[in-house]
Design an enzyme around this catalytic site. Structure first.
Site, short mmCIF file in Angstrom:
data_model
loop_
_atom_site.label_atom_id
_atom_site.label_comp_id
_atom_site.label_asym_id
_atom_site.label_seq_id
_atom_site.Cartn_x
_atom_site.Cartn_y
_atom_site.Cartn_z
N ASP A 44 55.61 -11.43 64.43
CA ASP A 44 54.65 -11.90 65.42
C ASP A 44 53.42 -12.49 64.74
O ASP A 44 52.90 -13.52 65.13
CB ASP A 44 54.17 -10.71 66.26
CG ASP A 44 54.87 -10.70 67.61
OD1 ASP A 44 54.74 -9.71 68.31
OD2 ASP A 44 55.53 -11.70 67.94
N ALA A 46 53.06 -13.77 61.74
CA ALA A 46 53.30 -15.05 61.09
C ALA A 46 53.40 -16.16 62.15
O ALA A 46 52.92 -17.28 61.96
CB ALA A 46 54.58 -14.99 60.27
N TYR A 47 54.02 -15.83 63.27
CA TYR A 47 54.15 -16.79 64.37
C TYR A 47 52.76 -17.14 64.93
O TYR A 47 52.43 -18.31 65.11
CB TYR A 47 55.04 -16.20 65.46
CG TYR A 47 55.15 -17.07 66.70
CD1 TYR A 47 56.07 -18.11 66.75
CD2 TYR A 47 54.34 -16.84 67.81
CE1 TYR A 47 56.17 -18.91 67.87
CE2 TYR A 47 54.44 -17.63 68.94
CZ TYR A 47 55.36 -18.66 68.97
OH TYR A 47 55.45 -19.45 70.09
N LEU A 94 49.50 -15.04 76.86
CA LEU A 94 48.15 -14.50 76.70
C LEU A 94 47.55 -14.94 75.38
O LEU A 94 48.25 -15.08 74.39
CB LEU A 94 48.19 -12.96 76.72
CG LEU A 94 48.56 -12.29 78.03
CD1 LEU A 94 48.80 -10.80 77.79
CD2 LEU A 94 47.45 -12.47 79.06
N GLU A 127 45.38 -2.19 79.76
CA GLU A 127 46.71 -1.57 79.86
C GLU A 127 47.54 -1.93 78.63
O GLU A 127 47.32 -2.98 78.03
CB GLU A 127 47.42 -2.01 81.15
CG GLU A 127 47.47 -3.51 81.34
CD GLU A 127 47.90 -3.93 82.76
OE1 GLU A 127 47.53 -3.25 83.73
OE2 GLU A 127 48.60 -4.93 82.86
N ASP A 131 56.23 -4.22 74.67
CA ASP A 131 57.01 -5.16 73.88
C ASP A 131 58.44 -5.22 74.41
O ASP A 131 59.36 -4.62 73.88
CB ASP A 131 57.00 -4.72 72.41
CG ASP A 131 57.45 -5.84 71.50
OD1 ASP A 131 57.59 -6.98 71.98
OD2 ASP A 131 57.68 -5.58 70.32
N GLU A 186 57.53 -6.14 82.79
CA GLU A 186 58.21 -6.15 81.51
C GLU A 186 59.43 -5.25 81.57
O GLU A 186 59.33 -4.08 81.93
CB GLU A 186 57.22 -5.63 80.45
CG GLU A 186 57.49 -6.07 79.07
CD GLU A 186 57.00 -7.49 78.76
OE1 GLU A 186 56.47 -8.18 79.67
OE2 GLU A 186 57.17 -7.90 77.61
N LYS A 302 42.19 -7.18 81.37
CA LYS A 302 42.17 -8.15 82.45
C LYS A 302 40.91 -7.96 83.28
O LYS A 302 40.56 -6.82 83.60
CB LYS A 302 43.39 -7.95 83.37
CG LYS A 302 44.71 -8.07 82.65
CD LYS A 302 45.88 -7.65 83.53
CE LYS A 302 47.18 -7.82 82.75
NZ LYS A 302 48.35 -7.34 83.50
N CYS A 422 82.53 -9.44 45.61
CA CYS A 422 83.91 -9.49 46.11
C CYS A 422 84.87 -9.14 44.97
O CYS A 422 84.50 -9.22 43.81
CB CYS A 422 84.23 -10.85 46.70
SG CYS A 422 84.40 -12.17 45.48
N CYS A 439 78.36 -17.25 46.44
CA CYS A 439 79.56 -16.90 45.70
C CYS A 439 80.34 -18.19 45.49
O CYS A 439 80.54 -18.95 46.43
CB CYS A 439 80.38 -15.91 46.53
SG CYS A 439 82.10 -15.78 46.06
N CYS A 445 87.52 -16.24 47.98
CA CYS A 445 86.78 -14.99 48.10
C CYS A 445 87.16 -14.28 49.39
O CYS A 445 86.97 -14.81 50.48
CB CYS A 445 85.28 -15.27 48.06
SG CYS A 445 84.27 -13.90 48.65
#
Ligand code: IVH
Length: 712
Positions: A44, A46-47, A94, A127, A131, A186, A302, A422, A439, A445
């Site tokens: 999150d 990084a986004y 948000l 509140e 997630d 949610e 809010k 392998c 590989c 393989c």
């Protein structure tokens, strides 16, 4: 220094434009991974950083804001499979606050907007930010009529039947309710239900989920509601969409009404008189976070009074009256016991950390991804190290860093294997400029063979029912299936050569075997695009497979052209331009969306005799149906007038015009009330504005490609 590494204030105009294009594409890609595939690659945080950088550059160069800028968009367009639902009121997102200062700024901003003095008391409701995934529930005359996911915020997926399996969802509202009310909330899975589900999945040899959010998303978006019914999903309600009459004066009052109607609202919510109270709640919830049985990633504040919310309104994708105060990702310290190497379908080696199981914010983590060799080197991760692991709610657990003080003396540096795990122990190769090691055993393989077979029968490829990863592995181990063609000989060879009949093998009986043989029979006819996709050529995903199928039409024509291209490329390995390689190769590269790197992978596939053998064997066993290029008659653009404006990224203006005309459309130079669609590329100016004024439908380049049947 590359533009992407420069601070915003050092960017030149040209670099800013370049950066905005990159960020738009990058954010769109992550949205798709997150919203459609439930498989995010980045955290999150990084986004958020990507979005923030985009916003900052746009602020500095407002005239460079792109029509496809992430600021106009929430999430991604819906995936196929469910009917689409247009939200009567868009489902927004948000703004985020990351610290106390951001929160103080927010409150000050709100008051300024309302022309209130800074010391005027203003109540907020705080509140937890759950997630999960947001959902819109429509009630008419007190009866639940439809439920949809958020999708891209404007249009979501109709998951009504799945939602009906949720116990928390009132099918009839209790007491008085307006004629029309859309309740938003949610959908989530508890941590304990998530652990149970993963245990069951693991036992059944099915896919395990990275975290409760992904499990909830995957469960809600099941095409078969009876599967959703077995997945315990829950719901917290917290907002509304369309409303035929007001239902409360304050958000606090609205929450009370939600409970009267029969919804669950979050018990930790509180009405706060000032910033100190908001921060106190934030800290308390953060302390309780790990002991809660559901994931939360922050606190949402809010404005309590709904009349003030109405005055404050929205900015692009978020309300001015609310903000999400994020929590840092949850972390824990544990021991990294061992680094294991997994081999994928294309031979890519992915290092995985095996950890001493540790509780990270209430979820037990025993494995974490290490991405690739560079990542291990950069963080200097070694077997036996004590490490900090992080679970950012939305991604697979990650190793953040090593606790160096705890490293036992003499711990050797981790050596990325030079041989594949392998049985062939083939050499590991890493191409210049690529982060992945592979590989080199390619088709020989056994690990890759199994992964390739799993891909071959997967849902978007041959889609053979009853033949999943577990069965493929077993058939491979029993020596029944080695190459894709073997699948189609299963029935014929059953019991031959002294082999045990399938029905006598563990896990199989006469009925299940019969069903499997029937499922295989059904798939002896397959469309060219699925066939191409099933081959698992590197870089050739579903969209490219469809493009190739449509461009070449038949298996015969496609194969002939690809073999020719492969011969040309083999003779001119140094050539840097498609025309220098040869005609067939250049034709392949001329398809928009196919670059030289992809063309080279296709050529490499066709240069390998074993692959040609597999193709030949398959041809003898299955019928591959031709794919017609999209014709004008069934195109959504037949008889329509289109205007292109701005710079298109994937095709030239003349190609776009030709494509539109081939689809039966007329292409005009200026926008008028007769225009049906305006397709906006980058840097679109007055035409896009004019279209908006006239209410003409505006399509992004992506939408245009999708509708033109070109899913590149
Ligand atoms: S209010 C107009 N309240 O967070 C704003 N959202 O980042 C409506 N979420 O899409 C959202 N808990 O999926 C709100 N208590 C809460 C929430 C919440 C989780 C999610 C929701 C939204 C996302 C925005």
């Amino acid at each position: 220094m590359k533009p992407e590494e420069k601070p915003v204030e050092d960017l030149s105009r040209a670099e800013a434009a370049q950066e905005l294009a990159r960020l738009a594409a990058e954010i769109a890609r992550h949205d798709k991974l997150y919203y459609q595939q439930d498989a995010p690659e980045i955290s999150d945080a990084a986004y958020d950083a990507l979005r923030q950088r985009n916003m900052a550059i746009e602020e500095a160069f407002p005239d460079l804001i792109r029509p496809d800028s992430p600021r106009w968009r929430v999430g991604a367009a819906p995936a196929s499979g469910f009917a689409k639902v247009r939200h009567a009121v868009p489902m927004l997102s948000l703004e985020n606050a990351f610290d106390e200062e951001d929160l103080r700024d927010f409150v000050a901003r709100v008051k300024r907007f309302l022309s209130w003095s800074a010391d005027e008391p203003l109540h907020f409701v705080a509140e937890p930010k759950i997630d999960g995934l947001s959902i819109n529930l429509r009630y008419e005359k007190g009866r639940f009529v439809r439920g949809a996911t958020r999708g891209d915020g404007r249009e979501g997926e109709d998951v009504t039947r799945n939602l009906l399996t949720l116990e928390d969802l009132p099918k009839l509202l209790k007491g008085d309710a307006p004629d029309v009310i859309e309740v938003r909330g949610e959908v989530y899975m508890t941590k304990s239900d998530f652990a149970d589900l993963n245990r069951r999945q693991e036992e059944a040899g099915a896919k395990v989920f990275a975290n409760p959010r992904n499990a909830a998303a995957g469960s809600l978006r099941q095409l078969d509601p009876s599967i959703t019914a077995q997945r315990p999903l829950r719901l917290f309600a917290y907002a509304w969409g369309e409303l035929s009459e007001p239902v409360a004066d304050t958000h606090w009052g609205f929450l009370a009404r939600l409970r009267e109607w029969g919804f669950s609202t979050n018990p930790l919510a509180e009405r706060c008189a000032d910033i100190e109270a908001m921060l106190a709640l934030y800290r308390r919830v953060e302390e309780e976070r790990a002991s809660l049985d559901y994931d939360i990633d922050g606190v949402v504040y809010k404005v309590d009074r709904l009349d003030l919310q109405a005055r404050l309104g929205f900015v692009s994708r978020a309300p001015r009256w609310a903000i999400a105060h994020k929590f840092p990702a949850e972390r824990a310290i544990t021991k990294l016991e061992k680094i294991d190497i997994q081999v994928g379908r294309t031979g890519a080696l992915t290092p995985v950390a095996h950890l001493t199981p540790v509780n990270v914010g209430g979820v037990v983590v025993a494995r974490a991804t290490l991405h690739n060799a560079d990542e291990i080197k950069r963080k200097d991760i070694r077997e036996g190290d004590t490490v900090v692991v992080q679970r950012a709610g939305d991604v697979i657990p990650q190793v953040v860093e090593v606790v160096l003080e705890k490293r036992p003396e003499g711990t050797p540096e981790y050596q990325f294997p030079t041989r594949c795990p392998c049985p062939l122990r083939t050499e590991v190769v890493r191409h210049e400029g690529e982060a992945v090691s592979r590989c080199s055993g390619e088709l020989a393989c056994p690990y890759q063979q199994v992964e390739k077979l799993i891909h071959f029968v997967s849902r978007d490829a041959f889609d053979i029912e009853g033949l999943g990863p577990k069965q493929i592995q077993a058939f491979f181990d029993w020596g029944l299936i080695r190459t894709p063609a073997d699948i189609f000989d299963l029935e014929e060879k059953d019991g031959a050569d002294g082999l045990t009949r399938l029905k006598n093998r563990p896990g199989w009986g006469p009925r299940s075997v019969q069903k499997l043989f029937e499922a295989i029979e059904v798939r002896r006819r397959i469309s060219l695009d699925r066939f191409i996709y099933a081959l698992g050529i590197r870089q050739v995903g579903q969209a490219t497979a469809l493009l190739l199928a449509r461009s070449y039409g038949s298996l015969e024509r496609w194969q002939r052209a690809m073999k020719q291209a492969a011969v040309e490329r083999h003779a001119a390995p140094q050539a840097r331009k498609p025309e220098e390689v040869g005609e067939a190769y250049a034709e392949l590269c001329s398809l928009s969306g196919v670059g030289m790197s992809m063309a080279d992978d296709i050529c490499a596939f066709f240069h390998e005799p074993h692959n040609l053998e597999v193709l030949e064997q398959l041809e003898a066993r299955v019928t591959v149906e031709d794919v017609a290029a999209p014709t004008a008659a069934d195109s959504p653009f037949a008889g329509k007038t289109l205007v292109f404006t701005g710079t298109l990224q994937t095709m030239s203006r003349s190609e776009a015009k030709a494509r539109a005309e081939a689809l039966g459309a007329k292409v005009a130079g200026s926008v008028s009330s007769k225009t049906d669609y305006v397709i906006v590329g980058a840097d679109a100016g007055s035409k896009a504005r004019r279209a908006a004024e006239l209410g003409v439908a505006i399509l992004s380049e992506e939408e245009w490609l999708a509708m033109a049947g070109d899913s590149r």
